[in-house]
Design an enzyme around this catalytic site. Sequence first.
Site, mmCIF file in Angstrom:
data_model
loop_
_atom_site.group_PDB
_atom_site.id
_atom_site.type_symbol
_atom_site.label_atom_id
_atom_site.label_comp_id
_atom_site.label_asym_id
_atom_site.label_seq_id
_atom_site.Cartn_x
_atom_site.Cartn_y
_atom_site.Cartn_z
ATOM 1 C CE LYS A 168 -3.922 -2.167 0.237
ATOM 2 N NZ LYS A 168 -4.957 -2.064 -0.811
ATOM 3 C CG ASP A 197 -3.943 -0.968 -4.038
ATOM 4 O OD1 ASP A 197 -4.430 0.064 -4.541
ATOM 5 O OD2 ASP A 197 -4.641 -1.895 -3.594
ATOM 6 C CD GLU A 223 -4.622 -3.023 -7.189
ATOM 7 O OE1 GLU A 223 -5.632 -3.251 -6.486
ATOM 8 O OE2 GLU A 223 -3.703 -3.863 -7.357
ATOM 9 C CD GLU A 249 -9.876 -2.502 -5.452
ATOM 10 O OE1 GLU A 249 -10.316 -2.385 -4.299
ATOM 11 O OE2 GLU A 249 -8.697 -2.793 -5.711
ATOM 12 C CG ASP A 272 -13.892 -8.903 -5.982
ATOM 13 O OD1 ASP A 272 -14.574 -9.942 -5.919
ATOM 14 O OD2 ASP A 272 -13.174 -8.505 -5.055
ATOM 15 C CG HIS A 299 -10.019 -6.663 -5.850
ATOM 16 N ND1 HIS A 299 -11.142 -6.856 -5.058
ATOM 17 C CD2 HIS A 299 -9.138 -5.981 -5.078
ATOM 18 C CE1 HIS A 299 -10.948 -6.291 -3.878
ATOM 19 N NE2 HIS A 299 -9.745 -5.762 -3.857
ATOM 20 C CD GLU A 332 -5.706 -8.402 -4.207
ATOM 21 O OE1 GLU A 332 -5.306 -7.473 -3.482
ATOM 22 O OE2 GLU A 332 -6.601 -8.259 -5.078
#
Length: 379
Positions: A168, A197, A223, A249, A272, A299, A332
């Site tokens: 992150k 991300d 991302e 996502e 997703d 995702h 993931e």
Amino acid sequence: MKVTDVICHVLQSKVEQPFTSARGWLYTTRASCIVEIRTDEGITGWGECYGPAAVNRTIIETQYRTRVIGRDPFDVEVVWEDLYNRIKDYGLTGMTIAALSGIDIALWDIIGRALNKPIHKLIGGAHRTEVQAYATGLYFIDMDRLVEEAVEEAQEYAEQGFRAIKMKIGLGDPKLDLRRVAAVREAIGPDVKLAVDANHCFTVPQAIRLGRAMEEHDILWFEEPISPEDHDGYVEVTRALDMAVAGGENDFTRWGFRDVIARKAMDIVQPDVCAAGGISECRKIAAMASAHGVECVPHAWGSAIGLAATVQFLAALPDTPPAFRPMPPMLEFEQTPNPLRDHLAKEPIVQNRGIVRVPDGPGLGIEVDPAILAQYKVA
């Protein structure tokens, strides 16, 4: 065969060590809406909905349930179209589609169990019997040790055998973000892939500036650099950077992905299966992406049911031609503690040295543990 009941289970577990991302809210619990669909032949299917569990339950119970009862589970896409058209006037995206996703997954699970075949055999077959997993983690926990904790966690994943990690970013200080990324890259070395991300926290100029600075650290993909609504902005960021840009996502159905894919606003789309419309709809999204030379890497976030559905979908997903990154789509595998992911299935999906075996049992390939379901059920 006919559906006799649609039951929603709202599950919740406490997070022992709360964490956050660029979105800013603190995760103190993990929750999920699990969909159970029963039939008159004694076959039960399971699905999962992404997002606030109580909202998903309400949508299913008030809008969908009566339209599914009495239907043939093998008419899975007929049911999908009926439910979608039921809410088209006021629910083209978001929670209504996430709720529909849980029903769709459960119907595919029933079909697989009825035929004694895993879902991937029903949607085209296995391009692979195992998938490479990437570890999603490196959230923000200790605000006084943001760089140190990221390095330590990344090293743990590398030692476990993960060959790819997603971290992150989006701390409000681009220099700190960059220092954190550089430290993780140095710690894991050049042979472990590293994605970042941002959870859509940057403006277009900020994303381009930080993206260019990160390129020297061999980033696998960037991302959600900007807000998901800003498709024009995604085009700008994608064109400006040499690294791959990923997102999606927070997009729903083939219509939500249509312009993103056709314009190549992203190099990688990430639908997703528990949110974008279930397995039925994600197949269409992936086919559309393939036709435009855009990679599809789904995702995944949630319980063992969502993870199993994602693995089944991935098994049947063809390799993307190696336009910029010659590798099959990865799974993931989110790493924050989550008993709904780790214990809800009697034989949970696990990774071994970064590899996950595709379950070959019927349907989703897992069996829900009723004791765990009862333990974490709050409604």
